[in-house]
Design a protein around this motif. Structure first.
Motif, PDB file in Angstrom:
ATOM      1  N   ILE A  43       0.503   3.922 -12.124  1.00  0.00           N
ATOM      2  CA  ILE A  43       0.808   4.080 -10.702  1.00  0.00           C
ATOM      3  C   ILE A  43       1.306   2.763 -10.113  1.00  0.00           C
ATOM      4  N   TYR A  44       0.662   1.665 -10.515  1.00  0.00           N
ATOM      5  CA  TYR A  44       1.074   0.349 -10.006  1.00  0.00           C
ATOM      6  C   TYR A  44       2.511   0.033 -10.392  1.00  0.00           C
ATOM      7  N   LYS A  45       2.878   0.335 -11.628  1.00  0.00           N
ATOM      8  CA  LYS A  45       4.241   0.078 -12.085  1.00  0.00           C
ATOM      9  C   LYS A  45       5.246   0.938 -11.326  1.00  0.00           C
ATOM     10  N   GLU A  46       4.858   2.163 -10.998  1.00  0.00           N
ATOM     11  CA  GLU A  46       5.725   3.038 -10.207  1.00  0.00           C
ATOM     12  C   GLU A  46       5.940   2.457  -8.812  1.00  0.00           C
ATOM     13  N   ILE A  47       4.878   1.896  -8.251  1.00  0.00           N
ATOM     14  CA  ILE A  47       4.972   1.270  -6.929  1.00  0.00           C
ATOM     15  C   ILE A  47       5.928   0.076  -6.968  1.00  0.00           C
ATOM     16  N   LYS A  48       5.837  -0.717  -8.024  1.00  0.00           N
ATOM     17  CA  LYS A  48       6.722  -1.881  -8.156  1.00  0.00           C
ATOM     18  C   LYS A  48       8.189  -1.458  -8.264  1.00  0.00           C
ATOM     19  N   VAL A  49       8.438  -0.359  -8.955  1.00  0.00           N
ATOM     20  CA  VAL A  49       9.807   0.149  -9.063  1.00  0.00           C
ATOM     21  C   VAL A  49      10.302   0.620  -7.696  1.00  0.00           C
ATOM     22  N   LEU A  50       9.461   1.317  -6.977  1.00  0.00           N
ATOM     23  CA  LEU A  50       9.832   1.783  -5.637  1.00  0.00           C
ATOM     24  C   LEU A  50      10.091   0.598  -4.709  1.00  0.00           C
ATOM     25  N   GLU A  51       9.286  -0.432  -4.838  1.00  0.00           N
ATOM     26  CA  GLU A  51       9.462  -1.633  -4.019  1.00  0.00           C
ATOM     27  C   GLU A  51      10.792  -2.311  -4.339  1.00  0.00           C
ATOM     28  N   LYS A  52      11.110  -2.403  -5.615  1.00  0.00           N
ATOM     29  CA  LYS A  52      12.356  -3.025  -6.038  1.00  0.00           C
ATOM     30  C   LYS A  52      13.568  -2.254  -5.527  1.00  0.00           C
ATOM     31  N   ASN A  53      13.438  -0.926  -5.509  1.00  0.00           N
ATOM     32  CA  ASN A  53      14.549  -0.069  -5.053  1.00  0.00           C
ATOM     33  C   ASN A  53      14.533   0.175  -3.547  1.00  0.00           C
ATOM     34  N   ASN A  54      13.572  -0.471  -2.866  1.00  0.00           N
ATOM     35  CA  ASN A  54      13.442  -0.340  -1.413  1.00  0.00           C
ATOM     36  C   ASN A  54      13.330   1.137  -0.992  1.00  0.00           C
ATOM     37  N   ALA A  55      12.544   1.888  -1.760  1.00  0.00           N
ATOM     38  CA  ALA A  55      12.341   3.315  -1.478  1.00  0.00           C
ATOM     39  C   ALA A  55      11.248   3.456  -0.423  1.00  0.00           C
ATOM     40  N   ILE A  56      11.606   3.205   0.806  1.00  0.00           N
ATOM     41  CA  ILE A  56      10.637   3.116   1.902  1.00  0.00           C
ATOM     42  C   ILE A  56       9.860   4.408   2.117  1.00  0.00           C
ATOM     43  N   SER A  57      10.542   5.551   2.129  1.00  0.00           N
ATOM     44  CA  SER A  57       9.861   6.809   2.409  1.00  0.00           C
ATOM     45  C   SER A  57       8.827   7.145   1.335  1.00  0.00           C
ATOM     46  N   GLU A  58       9.175   6.907   0.051  1.00  0.00           N
ATOM     47  CA  GLU A  58       8.237   7.164  -1.038  1.00  0.00           C
ATOM     48  C   GLU A  58       7.042   6.221  -0.968  1.00  0.00           C
ATOM     49  N   ILE A  59       7.307   4.969  -0.616  1.00  0.00           N
ATOM     50  CA  ILE A  59       6.230   3.991  -0.487  1.00  0.00           C
ATOM     51  C   ILE A  59       5.279   4.382   0.643  1.00  0.00           C
ATOM     52  N   GLN A  60       5.835   4.851   1.761  1.00  0.00           N
ATOM     53  CA  GLN A  60       5.010   5.259   2.891  1.00  0.00           C
ATOM     54  C   GLN A  60       4.098   6.425   2.523  1.00  0.00           C
ATOM     55  N   LEU A  61       4.610   7.327   1.708  1.00  0.00           N
ATOM     56  CA  LEU A  61       3.800   8.456   1.265  1.00  0.00           C
ATOM     57  C   LEU A  61       2.613   7.978   0.434  1.00  0.00           C
ATOM     58  N   LEU A  62       2.858   7.003  -0.434  1.00  0.00           N
ATOM     59  CA  LEU A  62       1.782   6.462  -1.261  1.00  0.00           C
ATOM     60  C   LEU A  62       0.781   5.680  -0.423  1.00  0.00           C
ATOM     61  N   ILE A  63       1.277   4.949   0.562  1.00  0.00           N
ATOM     62  CA  ILE A  63       0.385   4.207   1.456  1.00  0.00           C
ATOM     63  C   ILE A  63      -0.565   5.166   2.168  1.00  0.00           C
ATOM     64  N   LYS A  64      -0.027   6.291   2.607  1.00  0.00           N
ATOM     65  CA  LYS A  64      -0.846   7.294   3.281  1.00  0.00           C
ATOM     66  C   LYS A  64      -1.816   7.960   2.314  1.00  0.00           C
ATOM     67  N   ARG A  65      -1.333   8.279   1.110  1.00  0.00           N
ATOM     68  CA  ARG A  65      -2.158   8.967   0.116  1.00  0.00           C
ATOM     69  C   ARG A  65      -3.369   8.134  -0.279  1.00  0.00           C
ATOM     70  N   TYR A  66      -3.156   6.830  -0.406  1.00  0.00           N
ATOM     71  CA  TYR A  66      -4.240   5.960  -0.840  1.00  0.00           C
ATOM     72  C   TYR A  66      -4.901   5.211   0.322  1.00  0.00           C
ATOM     73  N   ASN A  67      -4.677   5.741   1.518  1.00  0.00           N
ATOM     74  CA  ASN A  67      -5.377   5.252   2.713  1.00  0.00           C
ATOM     75  C   ASN A  67      -5.272   3.732   2.865  1.00  0.00           C
ATOM     76  N   SER A  68      -4.044   3.230   2.711  1.00  0.00           N
ATOM     77  CA  SER A  68      -3.799   1.793   2.823  1.00  0.00           C
ATOM     78  C   SER A  68      -3.087   1.468   4.135  1.00  0.00           C
ATOM     79  N   VAL A  69      -3.187   0.234   4.548  1.00  0.00           N
ATOM     80  CA  VAL A  69      -2.560  -0.200   5.795  1.00  0.00           C
ATOM     81  C   VAL A  69      -1.085  -0.503   5.589  1.00  0.00           C
TER      82      VAL A  69
END
Length: 207
Positions: A43-69
């Motif tokens: 999961i962490y590696k997937e997050i890093k890929v999303l961050e590199k690709n600036n996939a904001i909407s996907e990142i926001q979904l993960l932030i919400k799913r894992y109850n992060s700020v």
């Protein structure tokens, strides 16, 4: 050599050496820790890929799913801490897999239950007049999975989670687990001894 008494399937007491006790513990706990560690790392590696690709909407979904700020907190929570620490804590909290909680509830990390909805068992001792409950798990992997979630999401371990992205040294990180036990700072010292004596750092090569 120190030895302890155990019971086999025929309910006959038998003497087991410390080496055999540890070997049996490792046989049970290591595959479960490897499994959960790999899950979180994926999961962490997937997050890093999303961050590199600036996939904001996907990142926001993960932030919400894992109850992060935010993204940084998401990475701190998901990134798995060293296996050596998990093994040492399991050894300490379960008395090398011989505790009643480990045997009857697959609870290798002394995780308490605060909800009647949990599958749980009671401790033999009470705290005053209050019954102490510990969670009961369907498998060792579920115990490890809940333990990693507890560490990753607990407010008491916020600094530990921040530090695990800054250093890979488990002997430094255990200093930030003082709130896991009533032993406080001594808890980290005991974990350090277990990690060093048993060479558990060798399990951290995938970090």
């Amino acid at each position: 050599m120190y030895q302890f008494i155990s019971s086999d399937d025929d309910h006959k007491d038998k003497i087991i050496s410390v080496a055999d006790k540890k070997a049996y513990f490792h046989k049970i706990i290591l595959p479960a820790i490897d499994e959960v560690f790999d899950e979180r790392m994926l999961i962490y590696k997937e997050i890093k890929v999303l961050e590199k690709n600036n996939a904001i909407s996907e990142i926001q979904l993960l932030i919400k799913r894992y109850n992060s700020v935010n993204l940084e907190e998401l990475k701190e929570r998901i990134y798995p801490h060293p296996k050596s620490i998990a093994i040492a804590q399991a050894a300490m909290e379960s008395a090398w897999g011989t505790s009643r909680f480990a045997k009857e509830a697959n609870n290798y990390f002394g995780v308490w239950s605060f909800s009647k909805k949990d599958d749980r068992i009671s401790a033999n001792e009470k705290r005053g007049s209050k019954t102490i409950w510990l969670k009961k798990y369907s498998s060792v992997s579920d115990s490890v999975r809940d333990y990693y979630n507890l560490i990753s999401n607990g407010k008491a371990f916020k600094e530990f989670n921040r530090q695990k992205l800054l250093t890979k040294n488990p002997l430094e990180l255990v200093k930030y687990l003082d709130k896991y036990s009533e032993k406080g700072a001594e808890y980290g010292s005991e974990l350090t001894k277990i990690i060093n004596y048993n060479g558990y750092i060798s399990h951290d090569t995938s970090l």
